[in-house]
Design a protein around this motif. Structure first.
Motif, PDB file in Angstrom:
ATOM      1  N   VAL A   1      15.614  -2.438 -16.853  1.00 54.79           N
ATOM      2  CA  VAL A   1      14.690  -1.541 -16.160  1.00 54.79           C
ATOM      3  C   VAL A   1      13.413  -2.317 -15.848  1.00 54.79           C
ATOM      4  N   VAL A   2      12.846  -2.045 -14.679  1.00 55.62           N
ATOM      5  CA  VAL A   2      11.611  -2.698 -14.251  1.00 55.62           C
ATOM      6  C   VAL A   2      10.594  -1.623 -13.908  1.00 55.62           C
ATOM      7  N   VAL A   3       9.435  -1.661 -14.550  1.00 53.54           N
ATOM      8  CA  VAL A   3       8.370  -0.697 -14.288  1.00 53.54           C
ATOM      9  C   VAL A   3       7.393  -1.320 -13.295  1.00 53.54           C
ATOM     10  N   ALA A   4       7.212  -0.648 -12.167  1.00 58.64           N
ATOM     11  CA  ALA A   4       6.336  -1.167 -11.111  1.00 58.64           C
ATOM     12  C   ALA A   4       5.549  -0.018 -10.487  1.00 58.64           C
ATOM     13  N   THR A   5       4.982   0.835 -11.337  1.00 60.83           N
ATOM     14  CA  THR A   5       4.352   2.061 -10.855  1.00 60.83           C
ATOM     15  C   THR A   5       2.898   1.897 -10.424  1.00 60.83           C
ATOM     16  N   GLY A   6       2.278   0.764 -10.741  1.00 57.46           N
ATOM     17  CA  GLY A   6       0.935   0.509 -10.235  1.00 57.46           C
ATOM     18  C   GLY A   6      -0.089   1.557 -10.616  1.00 57.46           C
ATOM     19  N   HIS A   7      -0.884   1.978  -9.627  1.00 56.61           N
ATOM     20  CA  HIS A   7      -1.917   2.979  -9.842  1.00 56.61           C
ATOM     21  C   HIS A   7      -1.477   4.347  -9.318  1.00 56.61           C
ATOM     22  N   VAL A   8      -2.179   5.375  -9.751  1.00 62.24           N
ATOM     23  CA  VAL A   8      -1.894   6.732  -9.301  1.00 62.24           C
ATOM     24  C   VAL A   8      -2.257   6.850  -7.819  1.00 62.24           C
TER      25      VAL A   8
END
Length: 368
Positions: A108-115
């Motif tokens: 799994v790769v988390v790439a959610t950055g900013h809101v």
């Protein structure tokens, strides 16, 4: 239905590993594109499209520009399952979305950055730019809150395309572009001033001070404006991770702590890329792209059974900044050099790297 690829097993075939990419921004989209040929990929994103974010300010004054910079995920991810939702949980084996879907993963790769607060569909996003353009076009005065790269570039775009507008930029700090050297900051200030932009430093504005076009600054000064744009920092999109297996991998600022291979510390099959990482560097799009390419290499090596010693490593980027000033000029800041004028403008301001970014995703630089 199983998906297979050629491998080195006795049977000659191995099942593709399952990779879930969370976040379809600059890093997540490029990563998904590069690994779709050798992995079974799921991209979870709250919107149906990828947006070249550094082109968004040009789109405010030229809505048609967004036709190239706002790209449906399906246009470049032909072999990826696209899930339009938000992730709400990560367990040891699966990712859960807000819609209740679960996706088993090997990596799994988390790439959610900013809101971000943006429309769900590309059509709605393009319509939003049309509305922003009309808002600026019909206004006599425009207020921009925030003197970082976004605020400076937006002020420049409006000042050049609408020279008759009164543009006011309010920044809470003592100088513009605080992450770069004083010379680059002064160049940006002088350029904006030459375009009759009023720059107010050491003051801030909050939304609750806005009433009937009158806005009050932190010092009590009142500004009369017809429209405004908030270009201040955004919160990290990581609060949801506090209820997941990654809760102990967050630092005090809500960023995921990663190692030199961009794996989340303490995990062998979880990666993080982009702004959400704790890498000590300026958070910029081209660095998120570099994260994506390193992670793509490492995922491929892991799937081929290579040991850790062969994995690609990531070294923090140098403090380089390239800020556009209108359509033809810019300021570039390097560790030991600052240049301004037409040369950095030629590098970035003409096309804002939109054609180049589209080509990185296997797309034509232009749209017919």
């Amino acid at each position: 239905m199983c998906v297979w690829l050629w491998g080195s097993t006795a049977a000659g075939l191995v099942e593709k590993k399952k990779v879930v990419v969370i976040g379809g921004g600059v890093g997540g989209s490029l990563l998904a594109y590069h690994i779709q040929s050798f992995a079974d990929v799921v991209l979870i994103d709250e919107k149906e499209y990828f947006e070249i974010t550094w082109a968004s300010l040009r789109a405010v004054v030229e809505p048609s520009f967004a036709v190239r910079s706002v790209i449906n995920h399906g246009d470049y991810l032909s072999n990826v399952k696209i899930v339009v939702s938000t992730a709400v949980s990560i367990t040891d084996t699966e990712v859960v979305t807000a819609g209740g879907q679960t996706f088993v993963y090997d990596y799994v790769v988390v790439a959610t950055g900013h809101v971000e607060s943006v429309p769900k569909s590309r059509t709605e996003r393009l319509s939003q730019y049309e509305k922003d353009f009309e808002k600026v076009k019909s206004a006599n005065s425009v207020l921009i809150v925030g003197g970082g790269p976004t605020g400076v570039e937006l002020a420049g775009e409006i000042a050049v395309d609408f020279p008759d507008k009164k543009v006011i930029l309010v920044h809470r700090g003592p100088k513009l572009l605080e992450f770069v050297g004083s010379r680059a900051s002064q160049i940006a200030l002088d350029w904006l001033t030459s375009k009759k932009v009023e720059v107010i430093l050491n003051q801030s504005v909050t939304l609750n001070t806005i009433s009937d076009g009158l806005i009050e600054t932190s010092s009590g000064e009142t500004i009369d404006t017809d429209c405004h744009f908030m270009c201040t920092g955004k919160a990290m999109a990581s609060s949801w991770l506090r209820e997941t297996i990654l809760k102990d991998s967050l630092d005090g600022r809500g960023r995921l702590m990663v190692d030199e291979n961009l794996r989340v510390r303490g995990f062998k099959n979880v990666f993080a890329i982009g702004d959400i990482t704790d890498i000590p560097e300026i958070k910029q799009g081209y660095l998120a792209q570099k994260h994506a390419l390193v992670t793509a290499k490492n995922l491929k090596k892991l799937m081929m059974g290579r040991n850790k010693g062969t994995m690609a490593t990531y070294k923090p980027g140098y403090p380089i900044a390239l800020v556009s000033l209108g359509r033809r000029e810019g300021v570039a800041h390097f560790p030991f050099l600052t240049i301004s004028g037409r040369i950095p403008g030629w590098i970035k301001s003409r096309d804002l790297f939109v054609g180049k970014t589209r080509k990185q995703l296997g797309l034509k630089p232009t749209v017919t």
